[in-house]
Design an enzyme around this catalytic site. Structure first.
Site, PDB file in Angstrom:
ATOM      1  CD  GLU A 275      -3.292  -0.106   2.025  1.00 20.23           C
ATOM      2  OE1 GLU A 275      -4.421  -0.768   1.854  1.00 20.23           O
ATOM      3  OE2 GLU A 275      -2.816   0.374   3.157  1.00 20.23           O
ATOM      4  CG  HIS A 296       8.747 -29.401  -0.342  1.00 21.28           C
ATOM      5  ND1 HIS A 296       9.482 -30.728  -0.623  1.00 21.28           N
ATOM      6  CD2 HIS A 296       9.504 -28.656   0.461  1.00 21.28           C
ATOM      7  CE1 HIS A 296      10.316 -30.562   0.187  1.00 21.28           C
ATOM      8  NE2 HIS A 296      10.555 -29.586   0.921  1.00 21.28           N
ATOM      9  CE  LYS A 405     -12.068   1.222   0.958  1.00 19.40           C
ATOM     10  NZ  LYS A 405     -11.426   2.331   1.952  1.00 19.40           N
TER      11      LYS A 405
HETATM   12  O1  PA5 Z   1      -3.351   1.327   5.880  1.00 18.05           O
HETATM   13  C1  PA5 Z   1      -4.563   1.791   5.664  1.00 18.05           C
HETATM   14  O2  PA5 Z   1      -4.589   2.835   5.891  1.00 18.05           O
HETATM   15  C2  PA5 Z   1      -5.461   0.590   5.221  1.00 18.05           C
HETATM   16  O3  PA5 Z   1      -5.123  -0.601   5.218  1.00 18.05           O
HETATM   17  C3  PA5 Z   1      -6.561   0.719   6.371  1.00 18.05           C
HETATM   18  O4  PA5 Z   1      -6.218   0.465   7.404  1.00 18.05           O
HETATM   19  C4  PA5 Z   1      -7.915  -0.191   5.877  1.00 18.05           C
HETATM   20  O5  PA5 Z   1      -8.334   0.073   4.876  1.00 18.05           O
HETATM   21  C5  PA5 Z   1      -9.083  -0.033   7.095  1.00 18.05           C
HETATM   22  O6  PA5 Z   1      -9.421   1.301   6.944  1.00 18.05           O
HETATM   23  P1  PA5 Z   1     -10.287   1.947   8.373  1.00 18.05           P
HETATM   24  O7  PA5 Z   1      -9.488   1.840   9.556  1.00 18.05           O
HETATM   25  O8  PA5 Z   1     -10.741   3.039   7.783  1.00 18.05           O
HETATM   26  O9  PA5 Z   1     -11.615   1.010   8.480  1.00 18.05           O
END
Ligand code: PA5
Length: 415
Positions: A275, A296, A405
Site C-alpha cells: 500500500e 516444495h 470501493k
Molecule cells: O493502511 C491503511 O490505511 C488501510 O489498510 C486501512 O487500515 C484499512 O483500509 C482499514 O481502514 P479503516 O481503519 O478506516 O477501516
C-alpha cells in the site's frame, strides 16, 4: 535488553557504490521523515512521545476484557487488524492465557463469519471494533452481525459495556455511535495511517488482551527509532538496496520465513509495502513464502524461473521451541535439533539461490519476543517510508484502494 536485529546485505549483489550514491537522497528523506511536518508521520516519534496515561488506560481496558469474556473478537481490516494478528500469532504463549481471540471483518465471507458465530456460541463475549474512517464496508458488516449477537445476549446496555471502539477522535459514524452508546474507546491518531498504527491503541489493545508485554514492545520500537536516526542505519541501507534492486529489474520482493509463527507478520509486511509503494506506476510487489513448506511448491520458480525478484529472509535465531530428532530418522538427521535442521535449510536455500544470481537480504532476528517485535515493526516502517521517498512516491496515502470501493458501491446499488 539491548539485542539488535542483524541485517546482512552481503548476499545481495548490489554494488556498495549504488547504496553510497544515495547518501544525499537518504539524508533528505530522513529529514523529511523526522521534520514532524509531513502528513501521517506521527509514528516516527511515537516510541519517544507515547502518552503514558493512554498506555495505562489500554492496559486497564485489556485487564477488564480478560476478566469479562471467554471470547474476544477483533473487528477490522488492513491496518486495523494485521499488526495485532501479526503480534498475537508470533508472540502469544500459553502462560499469557486470556480469552480466545478471533478476527472478523477482514473479509466479506458469509461462510467465515457463520463459522465464527458457531465458534463463539454460548461463550462470554467482548468485541473490539477498529476503523479509523468508521465507514469501511467489511468492518461495518461484521460489526453489525456481531453486535446483534451481543444485543441478544446482554441487551443494548449490557452490550455497550462489552464493545470497545478504536476510531477517529471526532469524525465518522463509528465515533458518533461510540459517543451515543457510551462504548469504552480509544483514538486512532490523526497523524498516523492504518498500516503504521500497530504501536497505537489499534494494535496495543488486542495485543495486551492476549497477555503480551506491550511495554517491552514499545521499548524495542524506541531502541530501533534511536538506531534508525543514525547516518548509515540498517533501515537506510535496506531502503537504498531495495530501490537499487528495483532499478535493476527486480520488481518483486519475496519475504521468506522459516517459523510459521511469522505468517501474519509477513502479511503485515505485504500490506505495509504494497500500500505504501505501489502507486504512480511504481513500486516493488511484495510477496511472502513460508519455508520450508513453500520450497516444495515455489522453490522451483525461485531456483530456476524468471529472475525478476529478490529475497528477504526473516531468520529467527532462537525460536521458542525445539525437538531432538530420534535415531530412526537416520544418520544425517538423528540427534540433531529441528531448529538446527531448519537453520541448515536457511543456509542451504541461500547458497542454492545465490548460485543462480538471486540477490538475497538476510535479517537475523535474535528471538520471537515482544521487544524484537517492536524493533522489527519500527525497522520495516522506516525502511518502507524511506524506500517510498527514494522512489519518488508518497508512502503514506493509498488512493488506489478507493477505486474498488466506488465500483462495489455501484454494484450494490444496482442489486
Ligand atoms: O493502511 C491503511 O490505511 C488501510 O489498510 C486501512 O487500515 C484499512 O483500509 C482499514 O481502514 P479503516 O481503519 O478506516 O477501516
Amino acid at each position: 535488553m539491548s539485542m539488535k536485529l542483524n541485517l546482512d546485505l552481503s548476499r545481495a549483489l548490489v554494488e556498495p557504490q549504488a547504496v553510497a550514491a544515495r547518501e544525499a537522497e537518504l539524508e533528505r528523506a530522513k529529514k523529511k521523515l523526522w521534520s514532524g511536518e509531513e502528513p501521517f508521520t506521527g509514528w516516527v516519534r511515537l516510541p519517544f512521545d507515547y502518552d503514558r496515561n493512554e498506555l495505562a488506560d489500554i492496559l486497564a481496558a485489556a485487564e477488564k476484557i480478560r476478566s469479562q469474556c471467554e471470547v474476544f473478537v477483533v473487528i477490522g481490516i488492513g491496518g486495523s487488524y494485521l499488526g495485532a494478528q501479526a503480534a498475537i500469532s508470533a508472540l502469544r504463549t500459553e502462560e499469557g492465557a486470556g480469552p480466545e481471540i478471533y478476527f472478523a471483518g477482514q473479509n466479506l465471507s458469509g461462510t467465515y463469519h457463520k463459522e465464527l458465530l458457531k465458534k463463539i456460541e454460548g461463550k462470554e463475549l467482548c468485541l473490539c471494533v477498529i476503523s479509523k474512517s468508521g465507514t469501511t464496508t467489511e468492518s461495518s458488516v461484521a460489526f453489525s452481525i456481531l453486535k446483534d449477537e451481543l444485543y441478544k445476549k446482554y441487551g443494548r446496555k449490557g452490550a455497550a459495556e462489552r464493545i470497545y471502539a478504536i476510531t477517529d477522535a471526532e469524525r465518522g459514524i463509528l465515533r458518533e455511535e461510540t459517543t451515543r452508546e457510551g462504548y469504552p474507546s480509544f483514538v486512532v491518531p490523526d497523524d498516523i495511517g492504518g498500516r503504521y498504527s500497530v504501536l497505537t491503541a489499534v494494535g496495543l489493545l488486542p495485543i495486551a488482551v492476549a497477555g503480551i508485554d506491550v511495554e517491552a514492545m514499545l521499548k524495542g520500537a524506541e531502541a530501533e527509532a534511536e538506531a534508525s536516526k543514525a547516518t548509515g542505519s540498517d533501515a537506510e541501507l535496506l531502503a537504498a538496496e531495495r530501490i537499487s534492486l528495483l532499478n535493476r529489474g527486480k520488481v518483486i520482493e519475496v519475504f521468506e520465513y522459516y517459523e510459521p509463527k511469522l505468517q501474519f507478520f509477513a502479511e503485515w509486511l505485504k500490506q505495509l509495502f504494497g500500500e505504501s509503494e505501489g502507486k504512480d506506476g511504481k513500486g516493488i510487489f511484495p510477496a511472502a513464502l513460508q519455508f520450508s513448506t513453500d520450497l516444495h511448491s515455489m522453490g522451483q520458480f525461485l531456483q530456476d524461473g524468471n529472475q525478476i525478484f529478490f529475497e528477504t529472509v526473516l531468520n529467527v535465531l532462537n525460536p521458542p521451541g525445539d525437538l531432538i530428532v530420534p535415531e530412526s530418522a537416520g544418520e544425517l538427521l538423528a540427534g540433531k535439533s529441528m531448529n538446527d535442521i531448519n537453520q541448515a535449510a536457511v543456509e542451504g536455500v541461500i547458497a542454492a539461490h545465490q548460485a543462480t544470481g538471486v540477490p538475497i537480504i538476510k535479517l537475523d532476528i535474535p528471538e520471537l519476543s515482544s521487544y524484537c517485535f517492536g524493533r522489527l515493526v519500527y525497522f520495516f516502517e522506516t525502511t518502507c517510508a524511506l524506500s517510498g521517498y527514494l522512489n519518488g512516491v508518497n508512502p503514506f496515502d493509498q488512493p488506489g484502494v478507493e477505486s474498488y470501493k466506488t465500483e462495489m458501491r455501484k454494484v450494490l446499488k444496482a442489486k
